[in-house]
Design a protein around this motif. Structure first.
Motif, PDB file in Angstrom:
ATOM      1  N   GLY A 107      21.466  -7.346  10.670  1.00 16.57           N
ATOM      2  CA  GLY A 107      21.159  -8.752  10.387  1.00 16.57           C
ATOM      3  C   GLY A 107      19.756  -8.870   9.806  1.00 16.57           C
ATOM      4  N   GLU A 108      19.367 -10.080   9.484  1.00 16.15           N
ATOM      5  CA  GLU A 108      18.052 -10.338   8.892  1.00 16.15           C
ATOM      6  C   GLU A 108      16.947 -10.194   9.933  1.00 16.15           C
ATOM      7  OE1 GLU A 108      16.851 -13.692   5.794  1.00 16.15           O
ATOM      8  OE2 GLU A 108      16.952 -14.502   7.834  1.00 16.15           O
ATOM      9  N   ILE A 109      15.785  -9.767   9.496  1.00 12.26           N
ATOM     10  CA  ILE A 109      14.583  -9.849  10.312  1.00 12.26           C
ATOM     11  C   ILE A 109      13.867 -11.131   9.903  1.00 12.26           C
ATOM     12  CG2 ILE A 109      12.386  -8.787  10.921  1.00 12.26           C
ATOM     13  CD1 ILE A 109      13.567  -6.097  10.122  1.00 12.26           C
ATOM     14  N   SER A 110      13.730 -12.066  10.832  1.00 13.44           N
ATOM     15  CA  SER A 110      13.120 -13.358  10.509  1.00 13.44           C
ATOM     16  C   SER A 110      11.769 -13.491  11.205  1.00 13.44           C
ATOM     17  CB  SER A 110      14.032 -14.511  10.921  1.00 13.44           C
ATOM     18  OG  SER A 110      13.429 -15.750  10.566  1.00 13.44           O
ATOM     19  N   LEU A 111      10.722 -13.623  10.397  1.00 13.07           N
ATOM     20  CA  LEU A 111       9.364 -13.811  10.900  1.00 13.07           C
ATOM     21  C   LEU A 111       8.724 -15.041  10.276  1.00 13.07           C
ATOM     22  CD1 LEU A 111       8.381 -10.060  10.692  1.00 13.07           C
ATOM     23  CD2 LEU A 111       8.172 -11.396  12.787  1.00 13.07           C
ATOM     24  N   LEU A 112       9.522 -16.026   9.930  1.00 19.10           N
ATOM     25  CA  LEU A 112       9.007 -17.228   9.283  1.00 19.10           C
ATOM     26  C   LEU A 112       7.913 -17.874  10.135  1.00 19.10           C
ATOM     27  CD1 LEU A 112      12.381 -18.789   8.111  1.00 19.10           C
ATOM     28  CD2 LEU A 112      10.555 -18.024   6.600  1.00 19.10           C
ATOM     29  N   SER A 113       6.732 -18.029   9.543  1.00 19.90           N
ATOM     30  CA  SER A 113       5.596 -18.710  10.192  1.00 19.90           C
ATOM     31  C   SER A 113       5.228 -18.081  11.529  1.00 19.90           C
ATOM     32  CB  SER A 113       5.902 -20.202  10.385  1.00 19.90           C
ATOM     33  OG  SER A 113       6.146 -20.818   9.138  1.00 19.90           O
ATOM     34  N   ALA A 114       5.571 -16.817  11.729  1.00 21.27           N
ATOM     35  CA  ALA A 114       5.205 -16.128  12.964  1.00 21.27           C
ATOM     36  C   ALA A 114       3.772 -15.607  12.877  1.00 21.27           C
ATOM     37  CB  ALA A 114       6.167 -14.975  13.231  1.00 21.27           C
ATOM     38  N   GLU A 115       3.242 -15.222  14.024  1.00 20.61           N
ATOM     39  CA  GLU A 115       1.919 -14.596  14.089  1.00 20.61           C
ATOM     40  C   GLU A 115       2.074 -13.272  14.829  1.00 20.61           C
ATOM     41  OE1 GLU A 115      -2.723 -15.601  15.391  1.00 20.61           O
ATOM     42  OE2 GLU A 115      -1.086 -16.965  15.931  1.00 20.61           O
ATOM     43  N   THR A 116       1.661 -12.188  14.206  1.00 25.77           N
ATOM     44  CA  THR A 116       1.893 -10.866  14.775  1.00 25.77           C
ATOM     45  C   THR A 116       0.653  -9.985  14.608  1.00 25.77           C
ATOM     46  OG1 THR A 116       2.610  -9.586  12.816  1.00 25.77           O
ATOM     47  CG2 THR A 116       4.218 -11.081  13.795  1.00 25.77           C
ATOM     48  N   TRP A 117       0.723  -8.847  15.293  1.00 27.40           N
ATOM     49  CA  TRP A 117      -0.214  -7.770  15.022  1.00 27.40           C
ATOM     50  C   TRP A 117       0.434  -6.857  13.982  1.00 27.40           C
ATOM     51  CZ3 TRP A 117      -4.902  -8.770  16.658  1.00 27.40           C
ATOM     52  CH2 TRP A 117      -5.060  -9.636  17.729  1.00 27.40           C
ATOM     53  N   SER A 118      -0.019  -5.644  13.842  1.00 23.83           N
ATOM     54  CA  SER A 118       0.509  -4.770  12.808  1.00 23.83           C
ATOM     55  C   SER A 118       2.021  -4.570  12.965  1.00 23.83           C
ATOM     56  CB  SER A 118      -0.198  -3.417  12.845  1.00 23.83           C
ATOM     57  OG  SER A 118      -1.562  -3.553  12.473  1.00 23.83           O
ATOM     58  N   ILE A 119       2.699  -4.374  11.833  1.00 21.04           N
ATOM     59  CA  ILE A 119       4.142  -4.135  11.811  1.00 21.04           C
ATOM     60  C   ILE A 119       4.403  -2.847  11.049  1.00 21.04           C
ATOM     61  CG2 ILE A 119       6.389  -4.999  11.057  1.00 21.04           C
ATOM     62  CD1 ILE A 119       5.228  -7.829  11.197  1.00 21.04           C
ATOM     63  N   TYR A 120       5.189  -1.957  11.668  1.00 23.89           N
ATOM     64  CA  TYR A 120       5.581  -0.701  11.032  1.00 23.89           C
ATOM     65  C   TYR A 120       7.103  -0.607  11.056  1.00 23.89           C
ATOM     66  CZ  TYR A 120       0.720   0.383  12.210  1.00 23.89           C
ATOM     67  OH  TYR A 120      -0.642   0.345  12.343  1.00 23.89           O
ATOM     68  N   ILE A 121       7.721  -0.596   9.881  1.00 24.80           N
ATOM     69  CA  ILE A 121       9.159  -0.367   9.765  1.00 24.80           C
ATOM     70  C   ILE A 121       9.320   0.820   8.822  1.00 24.80           C
ATOM     71  CG2 ILE A 121      11.401  -1.338   9.135  1.00 24.80           C
ATOM     72  CD1 ILE A 121      10.272  -4.109   9.691  1.00 24.80           C
ATOM     73  N   LEU A 122       9.714   1.962   9.378  1.00 23.35           N
ATOM     74  CA  LEU A 122       9.718   3.217   8.629  1.00 23.35           C
ATOM     75  C   LEU A 122      11.114   3.842   8.642  1.00 23.35           C
ATOM     76  CD1 LEU A 122       6.462   4.783  10.167  1.00 23.35           C
ATOM     77  CD2 LEU A 122       6.637   3.194   8.266  1.00 23.35           C
ATOM     78  N   ASN A 123      11.514   4.401   7.484  1.00 21.37           N
ATOM     79  CA  ASN A 123      12.772   5.157   7.384  1.00 21.37           C
ATOM     80  C   ASN A 123      13.961   4.372   7.931  1.00 21.37           C
ATOM     81  OD1 ASN A 123      11.685   7.734   6.339  1.00 21.37           O
ATOM     82  ND2 ASN A 123      10.623   7.786   8.309  1.00 21.37           N
ATOM     83  N   SER A 124      13.998   3.099   7.641  1.00 23.63           N
ATOM     84  CA  SER A 124      15.021   2.224   8.205  1.00 23.63           C
ATOM     85  C   SER A 124      15.813   1.531   7.108  1.00 23.63           C
ATOM     86  CB  SER A 124      14.375   1.189   9.132  1.00 23.63           C
ATOM     87  OG  SER A 124      13.732   1.814  10.233  1.00 23.63           O
ATOM     88  N   SER A 125      16.991   1.001   7.468  1.00 25.63           N
ATOM     89  CA  SER A 125      17.827   0.269   6.521  1.00 25.63           C
ATOM     90  C   SER A 125      17.882  -1.199   6.920  1.00 25.63           C
ATOM     91  CB  SER A 125      19.237   0.860   6.477  1.00 25.63           C
ATOM     92  OG  SER A 125      19.902   0.693   7.714  1.00 25.63           O
ATOM     93  N   LEU A 126      17.822  -2.067   5.901  1.00 22.16           N
ATOM     94  CA  LEU A 126      17.848  -3.512   6.109  1.00 22.16           C
ATOM     95  C   LEU A 126      19.029  -4.074   5.328  1.00 22.16           C
ATOM     96  CD1 LEU A 126      14.048  -4.231   5.430  1.00 22.16           C
ATOM     97  CD2 LEU A 126      15.112  -3.654   7.613  1.00 22.16           C
ATOM     98  N   ALA A 127      20.076  -4.452   6.030  1.00 18.52           N
ATOM     99  CA  ALA A 127      21.275  -4.945   5.356  1.00 18.52           C
ATOM    100  C   ALA A 127      21.062  -6.324   4.749  1.00 18.52           C
ATOM    101  CB  ALA A 127      22.449  -4.964   6.329  1.00 18.52           C
ATOM    102  N   ARG A 128      20.157  -7.129   5.359  1.00 20.76           N
ATOM    103  CA  ARG A 128      19.964  -8.506   4.886  1.00 20.76           C
ATOM    104  C   ARG A 128      18.498  -8.850   4.644  1.00 20.76           C
ATOM    105  NH1 ARG A 128      23.651 -12.809   7.842  1.00 20.76           N
ATOM    106  NH2 ARG A 128      23.019 -13.890   5.928  1.00 20.76           N
ATOM    107  N   GLY A 129      17.651  -7.839   4.530  1.00 21.92           N
ATOM    108  CA  GLY A 129      16.273  -8.053   4.150  1.00 21.92           C
ATOM    109  C   GLY A 129      15.400  -8.644   5.250  1.00 21.92           C
ATOM    110  N   ILE A 130      14.244  -9.165   4.816  1.00 22.04           N
ATOM    111  CA  ILE A 130      13.255  -9.738   5.732  1.00 22.04           C
ATOM    112  C   ILE A 130      12.864 -11.113   5.217  1.00 22.04           C
ATOM    113  CG2 ILE A 130      10.938  -9.499   6.712  1.00 22.04           C
ATOM    114  CD1 ILE A 130      11.193  -6.491   6.362  1.00 22.04           C
ATOM    115  N   SER A 131      12.887 -12.101   6.092  1.00 23.60           N
ATOM    116  CA  SER A 131      12.431 -13.447   5.755  1.00 23.60           C
ATOM    117  C   SER A 131      11.160 -13.715   6.556  1.00 23.60           C
ATOM    118  CB  SER A 131      13.514 -14.477   6.105  1.00 23.60           C
ATOM    119  OG  SER A 131      13.057 -15.779   5.824  1.00 23.60           O
ATOM    120  N   ALA A 132      10.009 -13.643   5.879  1.00 23.15           N
ATOM    121  CA  ALA A 132       8.731 -13.737   6.585  1.00 23.15           C
ATOM    122  C   ALA A 132       7.746 -14.645   5.846  1.00 23.15           C
ATOM    123  CB  ALA A 132       8.139 -12.347   6.789  1.00 23.15           C
TER     124      ALA A 132
END
Length: 341
Positions: A107-132
């Motif tokens: 599914g989608e990774i949704s980070l709309l208007s979120a507040e985070t620290w560092s993000i690491y997404i490595l060697n991974s597959s995203l079927a529906r992308g990222i909404s950030a």
């Protein structure tokens, strides 16, 4: 495992069973173990099993303040897992850094208007992308060696340190990577075999450091890379960079150089459009640079040299247009320079 890490793991398990679900899966227990430990973890093998970890579980773990106090500063670590549903972190304050390796996001990774620290997404597959769109990342955003079949959208995002998309393969119907009006405190890297089928959108972007696209392969029906009105330290389209579609830098402000040494650009109209650009250093279209399509520098201001030594330009109409341009140093059309147009 150090004693402190064991205590943190035990506390995380207690919290998870009390606040989320008493029936945790072995894969979810593994996430708690890996997130509690201060030890370095071995990257999972490419063929390692990827059991399901519930998206709701990850959302709880990422946003629960008490859980965050028991997660090691290395972050919430999810290795070799499948997340079947949307990871919904919209408008959330994400307490730990996020570290996903060899994960399949169905599914989608949704980070709309979120507040985070560092993000690491490595060697991974995203079927529906990222909404950030509008996300604030206090640190680094790494999307390295990612396979995405949906748009990665970071419109109006703020990334305080840097963006690294090295080795990723992006494919989407319209724009593959949308970072309009993004603010990046460091550099942006689309390198090491980065490929896109779909436009890279950087309109109005502010990149304090460099935009480095060394060896990247960009393909799109219209614009392959659009960065109109962007403000960037320097731009490097080098080391085997290739594009099928327009590279568009109209009205851009580049404090350093625009370096296209050895690049190969192909487009039906203009291959490189930098009309009205302000470039503080050199424009380098040399080192066997090739273009099929017009090179446009109308009204551009270039403080350094315009070097097209050894370039091969081909176009049905104009091969190189620089009407009204101001060039502070020399112009070189030598060392085997050729043009058809």
């Amino acid at each position: 495992m150090p004693l402190l890490d064991q205590i943190r793991e035990t506390k995380l398990i207690e919290l998870a069973k009390t606040r989320f679900d008493p029936d945790l899966t072995p894969a979810e227990l593994r996430v708690l173990h890996d997130s509690a430990t201060s030890e370095e973890l071995t990257d999972p093998d490419e063929k390692a099993p990827r059991p399901e970890v519930r998206a709701d579980f990850l959302r709880w773990l990422a946003t629960d303040k008490e859980a965050a106090s028991h997660i090691d500063p290395k972050g919430l670590r999810v290795y070799a897992a499948t997340i079947n549903n949307e990871l919904d972190l919209k408008r959330c304050h994400v307490n730990p850094a996020l570290d996903f390796r060899r994960c399949d996001f169905r599914g989608e990774i949704s980070l709309l208007s979120a507040e985070t620290w560092s993000i690491y997404i490595l060697n991974s597959s995203l079927a529906r992308g990222i909404s950030a769109d509008g996300v604030t990342v206090h640190g680094l955003l790494f999307l390295c060696r990612v396979q995405s079949k949906g748009e990665i959208s970071l419109s109006s995002a703020e990334i305080t340190q840097g963006l690294n998309c090295s080795g990723s393969k992006l494919k989407a119907e319209c724009s593959a990577f949308n970072a309009e009006n993004v603010k990046i405190g460091g550099s942006a890297f689309l390198t090491d075999g980065f490929e896109s089928d779909g436009e890279i959108r950087l309109l109005g972007a502010q990149i304090t450091g460099q935009l480095v696209c060394s060896g990247a392969k960009l393909r799109a029906k219209g614009k392959a890379l659009g960065a109109d009105g962007a403000k960037i330290g320097s731009v490097f389209l080098v080391d085997g960079f290739e594009s099928e579609g327009e590279i568009r830098f109209t009205g851009v402000e580049i404090r350093g150089q625009l370096n296209c040494f050895g690049a190969k650009l192909r487009a039906k109209g203009s291959a490189l459009n930098a009309d009205g650009a302000k470039i503080g250093g050199e424009v380098l279209l040399n080192g066997c640079f090739e273009s099929e399509g017009e090179i446009r520098l109308l009204g551009a201001e270039i403080r350094g040299q315009l070097n097209c030594s050894g370039a091969k330009l081909r176009a049905k109409g104009k091969a190189l247009s620089a009407d009204g341009a101001k060039i502070g140093n020399s112009v070189f059309l030598k060392d085997g320079f050729e043009s058809e147009g």
